[in-house]
Scaffold this motif. Structure first.
Motif, PDB file in Angstrom:
ATOM      1  N   ALA A  70       0.825  -1.207   0.000  1.00 20.06           N
ATOM      2  CA  ALA A  70       0.000   0.000   0.000  1.00 20.06           C
ATOM      3  C   ALA A  70       0.859   1.257   0.000  1.00 20.06           C
ATOM      4  CB  ALA A  70      -0.928  -0.006   1.205  1.00 20.06           C
ATOM      5  N   VAL A  71       1.931   1.239   0.781  1.00 23.38           N
ATOM      6  CA  VAL A  71       2.784   2.429   0.936  1.00 23.38           C
ATOM      7  C   VAL A  71       3.781   2.572  -0.215  1.00 23.38           C
ATOM      8  CG1 VAL A  71       4.522   3.546   2.391  1.00 23.38           C
ATOM      9  CG2 VAL A  71       2.557   2.412   3.444  1.00 23.38           C
ATOM     10  N   GLY A  73       4.114   0.124  -2.962  1.00 22.17           N
ATOM     11  CA  GLY A  73       3.854  -0.654  -4.166  1.00 22.17           C
ATOM     12  C   GLY A  73       4.779  -1.838  -4.288  1.00 22.17           C
ATOM     13  N   ILE A 240      -4.292   3.758   7.478  1.00 18.00           N
ATOM     14  CA  ILE A 240      -3.606   2.987   6.436  1.00 18.00           C
ATOM     15  C   ILE A 240      -3.587   1.502   6.773  1.00 18.00           C
ATOM     16  CG2 ILE A 240      -1.320   2.535   5.430  1.00 18.00           C
ATOM     17  CD1 ILE A 240      -0.874   5.600   5.495  1.00 18.00           C
ATOM     18  N   THR A 244      -5.854  -1.253   4.811  1.00 16.35           N
ATOM     19  CA  THR A 244      -5.120  -2.328   4.141  1.00 16.35           C
ATOM     20  C   THR A 244      -5.806  -3.665   4.405  1.00 16.35           C
ATOM     21  OG1 THR A 244      -2.982  -1.185   4.191  1.00 16.35           O
ATOM     22  CG2 THR A 244      -2.937  -3.591   4.083  1.00 16.35           C
ATOM     23  N   GLY A 285      -7.299   7.114  -2.503  1.00  8.37           N
ATOM     24  CA  GLY A 285      -5.923   6.802  -2.132  1.00  8.37           C
ATOM     25  C   GLY A 285      -5.185   7.997  -1.567  1.00  8.37           C
ATOM     26  N   LEU A 290      -1.691   8.011   0.259  1.00  4.69           N
ATOM     27  CA  LEU A 290      -1.105   7.019  -0.634  1.00  4.69           C
ATOM     28  C   LEU A 290      -1.469   7.356  -2.077  1.00  4.69           C
ATOM     29  CD1 LEU A 290      -2.197   3.864   1.422  1.00  4.69           C
ATOM     30  CD2 LEU A 290      -0.015   5.080   1.575  1.00  4.69           C
ATOM     31  N   THR A 291      -1.050   6.532  -3.004  1.00  4.59           N
ATOM     32  CA  THR A 291      -1.460   6.688  -4.388  1.00  4.59           C
ATOM     33  C   THR A 291      -2.820   6.016  -4.579  1.00  4.59           C
ATOM     34  OG1 THR A 291      -0.273   4.667  -4.998  1.00  4.59           O
ATOM     35  CG2 THR A 291       0.912   6.759  -5.219  1.00  4.59           C
ATOM     36  N   ASP A 293      -3.727   3.812  -6.577  1.00  2.81           N
ATOM     37  CA  ASP A 293      -3.660   2.385  -6.887  1.00  2.81           C
ATOM     38  C   ASP A 293      -3.202   1.557  -5.683  1.00  2.81           C
ATOM     39  OD1 ASP A 293      -1.042   3.242  -6.824  1.00  2.81           O
ATOM     40  OD2 ASP A 293      -0.472   2.340  -8.739  1.00  2.81           O
ATOM     41  N   TRP A 294      -3.353   2.105  -4.482  1.00  2.00           N
ATOM     42  CA  TRP A 294      -2.897   1.422  -3.270  1.00  2.00           C
ATOM     43  C   TRP A 294      -3.537   0.047  -3.107  1.00  2.00           C
ATOM     44  CZ3 TRP A 294      -6.351   0.342   0.834  1.00  2.00           C
ATOM     45  CH2 TRP A 294      -7.645   0.876   0.660  1.00  2.00           C
ATOM     46  N   ASN A 297      -2.227  -2.432  -5.666  1.00  2.00           N
ATOM     47  CA  ASN A 297      -0.886  -2.903  -5.281  1.00  2.00           C
ATOM     48  C   ASN A 297      -0.955  -3.978  -4.201  1.00  2.00           C
ATOM     49  OD1 ASN A 297       0.437  -1.181  -7.066  1.00  2.00           O
ATOM     50  ND2 ASN A 297       0.534   0.491  -5.585  1.00  2.00           N
TER      51      ASN A 297
END
Length: 341
Positions: A70-71, A73, A240, A244, A285, A290-291, A293-294, A297
């Motif tokens: 997540a952080v 990738g 986060i 996750t 995200g 995060l991004t 796409d977390w 990923n």
């Protein structure tokens, strides 16, 4: 006196602000050092155990990898700190680790008095007992006078005392700090009974010299909601880690797997598009720091919750543990994640 009191108040407030600010930077610290420091068990088959090369694997380890995915990738951006039950909370409180993912029960005392935050529950468990078949014991209520192996610094030790007291049974506790010591003591015959979370009993039985000579009794004497813990005072890092775990569960519900996650990015389902970070204008995200796409990923790195469960402790593992309560809420269990929207 008023000036002195005001100065003391402002000083305390400044100290609190400084402490809060210092504790609210886990994501920044993790990014700066380039990895997540994860506290894990050192010897629990299926949950967390290193191989001969020192590479950790297991159900709890996969959550550490998922947070790294997540952080960063990248599931390899994790370093593992093996911890005993006695040392695990101190390691988290002191900042030695960023995340505790070590078959740890969420209780009110741990959630409020230790400066920690728990959530979500990644495995619903309960404490049980294992005995040798030769004792011909069919129920825990027949264990009065038994010597019981148990690990110190655990809810297991407290539940054991409560159970025997409630049922007017006598017992001789044989207590050790390290899991390996408890295992060795039971395997060598120093005690008649082994007690811990039932999932742990199934795992530990397979490590004994003669696994088939031992049986897990039917009683479950406690609620043991197991899951990750982080330090209090850092809501972003708490979110986060929580999301996750929720991403793993939501992915299973969506039918997204490690194998089909790329294909699923083309789904017409808006929930799936949002979840995988391909919905235009979504900030889900970035709101986490995060991004977008977390979640993609995470699933690309470790799979969904069902895949993590099956390969480590379920049907695809030596343990063959049934999903039970850990099935999804729409499949007869109670695993349930909030919606991603």
């Amino acid at each position: 006196m008023k000036k002195i009191a005001l100065s003391v108040f402002l000083g305390a407030a400044a100290l609190a602000y400084t402490a809060s600010g210092a504790s609210a930077s886990t994501l920044s610290d993790v990014k700066a050092k380039g990895f997540v420091q994860c506290g894990v068990n050192s010897a629990l088959l299926g949950f967390s155990q290193p191989d001969a090369s020192g590479n950790y694997a297991g159900f709890d380890v996969d959550l550490c990898k998922a947070v790294a995915a997540a952080v960063f990738g990248d599931v390899t951006k994790v370093k593992y700190t093996p911890l005993s039950a006695k040392d695990r909370f101190t390691a988290l409180q002191s900042g030695e680790i960023d995340l505790l993912s070590r078959n740890t029960t969420w209780t009110i005392n741990r959630d409020t008095a230790l400066g920690l935050n728990f959530r979500p529950v990644t495995y619903y468990d309960g404490q049980g007992f294992m005995v040798r078949k030769e004792l011909n014991v069919k129920s825990a209520l027949e264990l009065s006078g038994a010597a019981v192996c148990v690990q110190s610094g655990t809810t297991t030790e407290l539940n054991l005392a409560d159970y025997f007291k409630t049922n007017n049974l006598q017992y001789n506790p044989v207590v050790f700090d390290k899991l390996e010591e408890v295992n060795a003591a039971y395997d060598s015959g120093r005690c008649d009974v082994y007690t811990t979370d039932q999932s742990g009993l199934y795992a530990l039985r397979l490590t004994l010299k003669n696994p088939d000579d031992n049986v897990v009794l039917p009683e479950i004497i406690s609620k043991e909601p197991l899951g990750p813990a982080v330090r209090q005072g850092d809501d972003q890092w708490f979110d986060i880690v929580s999301w996750t775990a929720y991403a793993l569960i939501n992915a299973e519900e969506f039918g997204i797997t490690q194998k089909n996650v790329d294909e699923m990015k083309n789904s017409a389902n808006p929930d799936i598009k949002r979840f995988l970070g391909v919905e235009q204008g979504s900030t889900i995200g970035t709101d986490l720091g995060l991004t977008n796409d977390w979640a993609y990923n995470i699933i690309k790195g470790v799979g969904n919750y069902g895949e993590v469960f099956d390969r480590n402790i379920g049907a695809g593992s030596p343990l063959k543990i049934q999903r039970g309560l850990n099935a999804l809420w729409n499949k007869g269990g109670i695993q349930y994640a909030p919606p991603v929207r």
